[in-house]
Design an enzyme around this catalytic site. Structure first.
Site, PDB file in Angstrom:
ATOM      1  N   ASN A 110      55.186  81.377  66.535  1.00 46.95           N
ATOM      2  CA  ASN A 110      55.883  82.206  67.151  1.00 46.95           C
ATOM      3  C   ASN A 110      57.125  82.881  66.234  1.00 46.95           C
ATOM      4  OD1 ASN A 110      54.927  81.893  69.980  1.00 46.95           O
ATOM      5  ND2 ASN A 110      56.017  79.982  70.222  1.00 46.95           N
ATOM      6  N   VAL A 158      62.879  77.280  67.565  1.00 44.65           N
ATOM      7  CA  VAL A 158      63.216  76.608  66.516  1.00 44.65           C
ATOM      8  C   VAL A 158      63.105  77.283  65.027  1.00 44.65           C
ATOM      9  CG1 VAL A 158      62.986  74.385  65.164  1.00 44.65           C
ATOM     10  CG2 VAL A 158      62.752  74.169  67.676  1.00 44.65           C
ATOM     11  N   ILE A 181      57.161  67.295  71.057  1.00 40.47           N
ATOM     12  CA  ILE A 181      57.806  66.376  71.983  1.00 40.47           C
ATOM     13  C   ILE A 181      57.390  66.850  73.569  1.00 40.47           C
ATOM     14  CG2 ILE A 181      60.029  67.746  72.509  1.00 40.47           C
ATOM     15  CD1 ILE A 181      61.299  65.112  72.180  1.00 40.47           C
ATOM     16  N   HIS A 228      57.093  76.816  61.952  1.00 43.42           N
ATOM     17  CA  HIS A 228      56.120  75.754  62.451  1.00 43.42           C
ATOM     18  C   HIS A 228      54.997  76.133  63.026  1.00 43.42           C
ATOM     19  CE1 HIS A 228      59.032  76.711  65.520  1.00 43.42           C
ATOM     20  NE2 HIS A 228      58.084  76.640  66.311  1.00 43.42           N
TER      21      HIS A 228
HETATM   22  P1  5GP Z   1      58.997  77.241  69.309  1.00 46.82           P
HETATM   23  O1  5GP Z   1      59.239  77.670  70.811  1.00 46.82           O
HETATM   24  O2  5GP Z   1      59.778  77.605  68.457  1.00 46.82           O
HETATM   25  O3  5GP Z   1      57.786  78.145  68.703  1.00 46.82           O
HETATM   26  O4  5GP Z   1      58.436  75.720  69.313  1.00 46.82           O
HETATM   27  C1  5GP Z   1      59.316  74.717  69.052  1.00 46.82           C
HETATM   28  C2  5GP Z   1      58.595  73.553  69.734  1.00 46.82           C
HETATM   29  O5  5GP Z   1      59.288  72.520  69.324  1.00 46.82           O
HETATM   30  C3  5GP Z   1      58.398  73.393  71.186  1.00 46.82           C
HETATM   31  O6  5GP Z   1      56.975  73.369  71.632  1.00 46.82           O
HETATM   32  C4  5GP Z   1      59.242  72.207  71.502  1.00 46.82           C
HETATM   33  O7  5GP Z   1      58.422  71.373  72.626  1.00 46.82           O
HETATM   34  C5  5GP Z   1      59.307  71.472  70.175  1.00 46.82           C
HETATM   35  N1  5GP Z   1      60.470  70.551  69.825  1.00 46.82           N
HETATM   36  C6  5GP Z   1      61.621  70.610  70.515  1.00 46.82           C
HETATM   37  N2  5GP Z   1      62.324  69.918  69.961  1.00 46.82           N
HETATM   38  C7  5GP Z   1      61.637  68.782  69.606  1.00 46.82           C
HETATM   39  C8  5GP Z   1      61.861  67.373  68.835  1.00 46.82           C
HETATM   40  O8  5GP Z   1      63.031  66.978  68.953  1.00 46.82           O
HETATM   41  N3  5GP Z   1      60.820  66.693  68.659  1.00 46.82           N
HETATM   42  C9  5GP Z   1      59.644  67.341  68.640  1.00 46.82           C
HETATM   43  N4  5GP Z   1      58.348  66.694  68.015  1.00 46.82           N
HETATM   44  N5  5GP Z   1      59.163  68.491  68.998  1.00 46.82           N
HETATM   45  C10 5GP Z   1      60.287  69.311  69.472  1.00 46.82           C
END
Ligand code: 5GP
Ligand code: ZN
Length: 116
Positions: free
Chosen positions: A88, A97, A32, A101
């Protein structure tokens, strides 16, 4: 399905996402807040918290996530120029999250691997 998990809710179709690749066990959708021209998140449909946990609990599924990363990279035209895959894990990496992923990033030179 974990009802308070954002990515489980995307798998369930409760929250919209721009899906670019799907298999029986994995889903890939655009981030996003993209950090590069191509920024796709690749997840297992089953809930696992991070790459350490999935590697221990279901290494076959972890391999399917990697295969999906490769398929996404091919479909997005990334292998020729090169690209990056990031998992991460936890606080120091800034994991936000807690549903594992892979970030598939590319489309421009990505700079140093880690910010100083
Ligand atoms: P992390 O920091 O956990 O490795 O990455 C989480 C990712 O999820 C971030 O790059 C953030 O932009 C993405 N993200 C958070 N909320 C949403 C969402 O509702 N939809 C999508 N498509 N990506 C999201
Ligand atoms: Zn989840």
């Amino acid at each position: 399905m974990t009802s308070d998990c954002l990515f489980c809710r995307i798998v369930a179709g409760e929250i919209p996402a721009t899906v670019v690749h799907e298999t029986d066990t994995t889903l890939a959708f655009r981030d996003i807040a993209p950090k590069a021209p191509v920024h796709v998140l690749v997840i297992p449909k089953a809930h696992h918290t991070d790459v350490v946990e999935i590697a221990k609990a279901d290494p076959g599924l972890a391999g399917q996530v990697l295969a999906a990363c490769a398929a996404v990279a091919e479909a997005e035209g990334l292998p020729e120029g090169g690209f990056r895959v990031i998992f991460n894990v936890g606080r120091n990496a800034g994991q936000e999250v807690f549903h594992v992923h892979a970030h598939v990033l590319g489309g421009r030179p990505l700079g140093p691997m880690v910010m100083a």
